[in-house]
Write an enzyme that holds these catalytic residues in place. Structure first.
Site, PDB file in Angstrom:
ATOM      1  N   ASP A   1      40.604  47.112  34.495  1.00 53.90           N
ATOM      2  CA  ASP A   1      41.222  47.064  35.737  1.00 53.90           C
ATOM      3  C   ASP A   1      42.444  46.154  36.039  1.00 53.90           C
ATOM      4  O   ASP A   1      42.295  44.937  35.549  1.00 53.90           O
ATOM      5  CB  ASP A   1      39.976  46.448  36.621  1.00 53.90           C
ATOM      6  CG  ASP A   1      40.308  46.808  38.016  1.00 53.90           C
ATOM      7  OD1 ASP A   1      40.828  47.695  38.500  1.00 53.90           O
ATOM      8  OD2 ASP A   1      39.712  46.038  38.938  1.00 53.90           O
TER       9      ASP A   1
ATOM     10  N   HIS B   1      47.579  41.846  47.672  1.00 53.38           N
ATOM     11  CA  HIS B   1      46.347  41.494  47.213  1.00 53.38           C
ATOM     12  C   HIS B   1      46.107  40.169  46.373  1.00 53.38           C
ATOM     13  O   HIS B   1      45.625  39.131  46.595  1.00 53.38           O
ATOM     14  CB  HIS B   1      45.710  42.450  46.376  1.00 53.38           C
ATOM     15  CG  HIS B   1      44.233  42.295  45.960  1.00 53.38           C
ATOM     16  ND1 HIS B   1      43.121  42.234  46.761  1.00 53.38           N
ATOM     17  CD2 HIS B   1      43.636  42.270  44.434  1.00 53.38           C
ATOM     18  CE1 HIS B   1      41.996  41.766  45.982  1.00 53.38           C
ATOM     19  NE2 HIS B   1      42.376  41.802  44.656  1.00 53.38           N
TER      20      HIS B   1
ATOM     21  N   ARG C   1      42.653  29.807  45.436  1.00 48.12           N
ATOM     22  CA  ARG C   1      43.119  28.571  44.918  1.00 48.12           C
ATOM     23  C   ARG C   1      43.966  27.531  45.963  1.00 48.12           C
ATOM     24  O   ARG C   1      44.379  26.697  45.512  1.00 48.12           O
ATOM     25  CB  ARG C   1      43.900  28.868  43.766  1.00 48.12           C
ATOM     26  CG  ARG C   1      43.300  29.269  42.359  1.00 48.12           C
ATOM     27  CD  ARG C   1      44.147  29.758  41.447  1.00 48.12           C
ATOM     28  NE  ARG C   1      45.172  30.501  41.734  1.00 48.12           N
ATOM     29  CZ  ARG C   1      45.076  31.867  41.678  1.00 48.12           C
ATOM     30  NH1 ARG C   1      44.062  32.403  41.176  1.00 48.12           N
ATOM     31  NH2 ARG C   1      46.025  32.617  41.925  1.00 48.12           N
TER      32      ARG C   1
ATOM     33  N   GLU D   1      36.309  47.462  46.754  1.00 44.45           N
ATOM     34  CA  GLU D   1      37.524  47.257  46.293  1.00 44.45           C
ATOM     35  C   GLU D   1      38.399  48.779  46.364  1.00 44.45           C
ATOM     36  O   GLU D   1      37.952  49.375  45.851  1.00 44.45           O
ATOM     37  CB  GLU D   1      37.927  46.577  45.251  1.00 44.45           C
ATOM     38  CG  GLU D   1      37.830  44.988  45.396  1.00 44.45           C
ATOM     39  CD  GLU D   1      38.476  44.072  44.017  1.00 44.45           C
ATOM     40  OE1 GLU D   1      38.839  43.100  44.187  1.00 44.45           O
ATOM     41  OE2 GLU D   1      38.385  44.940  43.128  1.00 44.45           O
TER      42      GLU D   1
ATOM     43  N   GLU E   1      40.728  50.983  45.468  1.00 47.76           N
ATOM     44  CA  GLU E   1      41.552  51.159  44.233  1.00 47.76           C
ATOM     45  C   GLU E   1      41.678  52.630  44.013  1.00 47.76           C
ATOM     46  O   GLU E   1      41.239  53.525  44.614  1.00 47.76           O
ATOM     47  CB  GLU E   1      41.014  50.618  43.099  1.00 47.76           C
ATOM     48  CG  GLU E   1      40.546  49.032  43.175  1.00 47.76           C
ATOM     49  CD  GLU E   1      40.467  48.409  41.781  1.00 47.76           C
ATOM     50  OE1 GLU E   1      40.858  48.750  40.894  1.00 47.76           O
ATOM     51  OE2 GLU E   1      39.949  47.335  41.964  1.00 47.76           O
TER      52      GLU E   1
ATOM     53  N   ASP F   1      35.850  49.582  43.137  1.00 46.70           N
ATOM     54  CA  ASP F   1      35.569  48.167  42.362  1.00 46.70           C
ATOM     55  C   ASP F   1      34.652  47.405  42.938  1.00 46.70           C
ATOM     56  O   ASP F   1      35.105  46.500  43.509  1.00 46.70           O
ATOM     57  CB  ASP F   1      36.778  47.898  41.726  1.00 46.70           C
ATOM     58  CG  ASP F   1      36.664  46.700  40.585  1.00 46.70           C
ATOM     59  OD1 ASP F   1      35.473  46.628  40.109  1.00 46.70           O
ATOM     60  OD2 ASP F   1      37.461  45.664  40.755  1.00 46.70           O
TER      61      ASP F   1
ATOM     62  N   ARG G   1      31.445  38.538  45.514  1.00 39.30           N
ATOM     63  CA  ARG G   1      32.601  37.483  45.454  1.00 39.30           C
ATOM     64  C   ARG G   1      32.136  36.048  45.037  1.00 39.30           C
ATOM     65  O   ARG G   1      32.819  35.181  44.473  1.00 39.30           O
ATOM     66  CB  ARG G   1      33.172  37.404  46.713  1.00 39.30           C
ATOM     67  CG  ARG G   1      34.047  38.801  47.241  1.00 39.30           C
ATOM     68  CD  ARG G   1      35.160  38.916  46.321  1.00 39.30           C
ATOM     69  NE  ARG G   1      35.680  40.351  46.690  1.00 39.30           N
ATOM     70  CZ  ARG G   1      36.724  40.965  45.964  1.00 39.30           C
ATOM     71  NH1 ARG G   1      36.935  40.646  44.832  1.00 39.30           N
ATOM     72  NH2 ARG G   1      37.265  42.085  46.393  1.00 39.30           N
TER      73      ARG G   1
ATOM     74  N   GLN H   1      31.602  36.293  41.404  1.00 38.21           N
ATOM     75  CA  GLN H   1      33.211  36.342  40.600  1.00 38.21           C
ATOM     76  C   GLN H   1      33.855  34.741  40.914  1.00 38.21           C
ATOM     77  O   GLN H   1      34.309  34.294  39.837  1.00 38.21           O
ATOM     78  CB  GLN H   1      34.070  37.275  41.697  1.00 38.21           C
ATOM     79  CG  GLN H   1      35.203  37.593  41.065  1.00 38.21           C
ATOM     80  CD  GLN H   1      36.203  38.369  41.925  1.00 38.21           C
ATOM     81  OE1 GLN H   1      35.685  38.721  42.775  1.00 38.21           O
ATOM     82  NE2 GLN H   1      37.499  38.223  41.467  1.00 38.21           N
TER      83      GLN H   1
ATOM     84  N   TYR I   1      34.819  32.963  37.148  1.00 37.02           N
ATOM     85  CA  TYR I   1      35.978  33.717  36.489  1.00 37.02           C
ATOM     86  C   TYR I   1      36.784  32.664  35.975  1.00 37.02           C
ATOM     87  O   TYR I   1      37.663  33.245  35.301  1.00 37.02           O
ATOM     88  CB  TYR I   1      36.502  34.804  37.516  1.00 37.02           C
ATOM     89  CG  TYR I   1      37.673  34.237  38.501  1.00 37.02           C
ATOM     90  CD1 TYR I   1      38.890  34.878  38.685  1.00 37.02           C
ATOM     91  CD2 TYR I   1      37.410  32.811  38.923  1.00 37.02           C
ATOM     92  CE1 TYR I   1      39.848  34.381  39.400  1.00 37.02           C
ATOM     93  CE2 TYR I   1      38.403  32.229  39.821  1.00 37.02           C
ATOM     94  CZ  TYR I   1      39.532  33.181  40.078  1.00 37.02           C
ATOM     95  OH  TYR I   1      40.687  32.608  40.778  1.00 37.02           O
TER      96      TYR I   1
ATOM     97  N   LYS J   1      31.561  41.898  38.785  1.00 33.79           N
ATOM     98  CA  LYS J   1      32.473  43.237  38.673  1.00 33.79           C
ATOM     99  C   LYS J   1      31.529  44.260  37.841  1.00 33.79           C
ATOM    100  O   LYS J   1      31.615  45.570  38.309  1.00 33.79           O
ATOM    101  CB  LYS J   1      33.431  43.175  38.000  1.00 33.79           C
ATOM    102  CG  LYS J   1      34.701  42.136  38.758  1.00 33.79           C
ATOM    103  CD  LYS J   1      35.304  42.762  39.938  1.00 33.79           C
ATOM    104  CE  LYS J   1      36.302  41.954  40.563  1.00 33.79           C
ATOM    105  NZ  LYS J   1      36.871  42.603  41.565  1.00 33.79           N
TER     106      LYS J   1
ATOM    107  N   THR K   1      30.973  50.582  39.356  1.00 32.55           N
ATOM    108  CA  THR K   1      32.291  51.142  39.759  1.00 32.55           C
ATOM    109  C   THR K   1      32.171  52.510  40.210  1.00 32.55           C
ATOM    110  O   THR K   1      31.553  53.255  39.314  1.00 32.55           O
ATOM    111  CB  THR K   1      33.283  50.977  38.569  1.00 32.55           C
ATOM    112  OG1 THR K   1      33.355  49.542  38.208  1.00 32.55           O
ATOM    113  CG2 THR K   1      34.722  51.372  39.021  1.00 32.55           C
TER     114      THR K   1
ATOM    115  N   THR L   1      42.980  46.363  43.451  1.00 33.93           N
ATOM    116  CA  THR L   1      42.796  46.527  45.050  1.00 33.93           C
ATOM    117  C   THR L   1      44.176  46.866  45.582  1.00 33.93           C
ATOM    118  O   THR L   1      45.231  45.997  45.254  1.00 33.93           O
ATOM    119  CB  THR L   1      42.308  45.431  45.788  1.00 33.93           C
ATOM    120  OG1 THR L   1      41.052  45.028  44.919  1.00 33.93           O
ATOM    121  CG2 THR L   1      41.894  45.510  47.157  1.00 33.93           C
TER     122      THR L   1
ATOM    123  N   GLU M   1      39.555  40.048  51.838  1.00 35.56           N
ATOM    124  CA  GLU M   1      40.953  39.760  52.550  1.00 35.56           C
ATOM    125  C   GLU M   1      40.817  40.125  54.118  1.00 35.56           C
ATOM    126  O   GLU M   1      41.264  39.392  54.743  1.00 35.56           O
ATOM    127  CB  GLU M   1      41.994  40.667  52.027  1.00 35.56           C
ATOM    128  CG  GLU M   1      42.481  40.246  50.504  1.00 35.56           C
ATOM    129  CD  GLU M   1      43.177  41.277  50.085  1.00 35.56           C
ATOM    130  OE1 GLU M   1      44.225  41.539  50.277  1.00 35.56           O
ATOM    131  OE2 GLU M   1      42.829  42.260  49.285  1.00 35.56           O
TER     132      GLU M   1
HETATM  133 MN    MN Z   1      39.564  45.357  41.158  1.00 37.57          MN
END
Ligand code: MN
Length: 420
Positions: free
Chosen positions: A130, A137, A146, A203, A205, A237, A241, A244, A248, A257, A261, A354, A368
């Site tokens: 992915d 995104h 962050r 997501e 995609e 996907d 969250r 993740q 991550y 994830k 899918t 995404t 988002e």
């Molecule tokens: Mn993705």
């Protein structure tokens, strides 16, 4: 004169003779899986067409690629075989060609109403990767996870960033998704919790399906990369969250994830998409030479996501985006994937990441759209920060041609509660 089929196709259909996407289906419960193409409200059974000797071109004449339970063998044969099959099928289905049109017995055997068939995964996916190719995104996620200082990582404008996904949990549209359980950490330095994900997301995609692969140690040139891509599907996907965000750093997504899918059943070929090709965004700074393409191409594919909230009858559109928002092209993604010598194989799946546009109405996930739950989305009299049990998410994608569409159908999945 526009190409026209003897099969009546509604002008709004995603599957006119200009499209002819490939899938794998069972005509009735318990029957063998076989390849087909979508035409209007029907599926044309390619195993029957092959048995009738109608693939009479030099490459496909003696091939058993259409009596397989997936498309891997056909995809591995490469672009010349794909072009031959497309020319044969567009000929057979055209309203001027009698071979199928006037053969009632063969029509009866080979044309199955789409609402009667069971669609299956069209390919055996060996590996799934992915990418993270939409700048909007990347910027939004970076800001949320962050902070706004440097939302886009320094490497992002130089490298089509990706992570290795999980092929075993790729499912066909219509498969329920069990809410994953895992660890999250609410805020600050509070201890982690364990339980059903509190921030389940979709997501938006698309996925590229690899045709011929490359030998281990031999990278694919970016200007040849399109010959390794059979076509595209819609891809959701699903993402947890909270899991993740906690897991991550530093190695990237894992259990947030890998629980599921979803892909759409019909693979739309690059040949069918060619009339909708458009220029990819200008890349600044210019990419390193191995990623610099002679022609840098995107596709104008209008994308949409609808949510049907639990217990309700009606869906609501929650975002509208477009494939042409991708910064890194499919061919750059594929070339980059192989530049270290990594080998791709027929049936491998490369997710785009995404696909968010610049406007808030075009963001490609709830993270988002609700800004990590801060601004709930109002939805048919209720509201959502993230997905709840019973919610059903449907992706669609369509290219609008002059008097016809080249569409992807739908890619949907419903959230069901975690196992106790
Ligand atoms: Mn993705």
């Amino acid at each position: 004169m526009a190409l026209k089929s003897f099969i009546e196709v509604h002008p709004d259909s995603h599957f006119p003779i200009q499209n002819l996407p490939y899938g794998v289906f069972r005509p009735e419960p318990g029957s063998a899986a076989r390849p087909g193409v979508a035409i209007g409200d029907y599926v044309l059974d390619l195993s029957e067409i092959a048995s009738a000797g109608l693939f009479d071109g030099p490459i496909l004449k003696n091939s058993d690629c259409f009596s397989q339970p997936n498309l891997n063998k056909f995809m591995a044969m490469g672009r010349s075989a794909w072009k031959e099959a497309r020319a044969t099928l567009q000929g057979l289905l055209s309203y001027t060609e009698p071979a199928l049109r006037d053969n009632a017995a063969l029509r009866q055997k080979s044309l199955v109403p789409m609402n009667k068939v069971e669609m299956l995964l069209p390919v055996a996916v060996g590996d799934y990767t992915d990418f993270f190719s939409s700048m909007h995104h990347a910027k939004n996620c970076g800001t949320i996870f962050r902070g706004p200082e440097n939302p886009i990582p320094a490497n992002w404008f130089h490298i089509p960033i990706a992570y290795h996904g999980r092929a075993s949990s790729i499912v066909i549209s219509g498969t329920d998704i069990i809410r994953p359980r895992g660890q999250g950490r609410p805020t600050g330095n509070t201890p982690p919790y364990f339980g059903p994900s509190l921030k389940l997301d979709f997501e938006l995609e698309m996925g590229a399906i690899v045709g011929p692969g490359n030998e281990l140690g031999k990278p694919v040139d970016v200007n040849e990369a399109a010959n390794h891509i059979f076509g595209l599907v819609l891809l959701n996907d699903w993402s947890a969250r909270d899991i993740q965000a906690w897991e991550y750093v530093p190695l990237g997504p894992f259990l947030g994830k890998s629980f599921g899918t979803t892909i759409s059943p019909w693979i739309v070929t690059l040949d069918a998409l060619e009339p909708f090709a458009c220029d990819a965004p200008k890349q600044e700074p210019p990419p390193l030479p191995y990623l610099a393409e002679k022609i840098s191409k995107n596709y104008d594919i209008a994308l949409e996501v609808q949510i049907k909230p639990a217990g309700q009858e009606d869906s609501r559109v929650v975002t509208k985006s477009n494939f042409n928002h991708l910064y890194w092209t499919l061919t750059q993604q594929l070339a980059h994937h192989t530049i270290n010598g990594c080998n791709l194989r027929p049936g491998d799946l490369l997710g785009t990441g995404t696909i968010s546009g610049p406007e808030p109405e075009s963001f490609g996930c709830l993270l988002e759209l609700t800004w990590n739950g801060q601004n709930p989305l109002s939805l048919n009299g209720t509201s959502r920060k993230f997905l709840e049990d019973g919610d059903e998410v449907t992706l669609t994608g369509c290219c609008k041609g002059n008097g016809y569409n080249v569409g992807f159908g739908t890619c949907s999945g419903k959230i069901i509660p975690s196992h106790p």
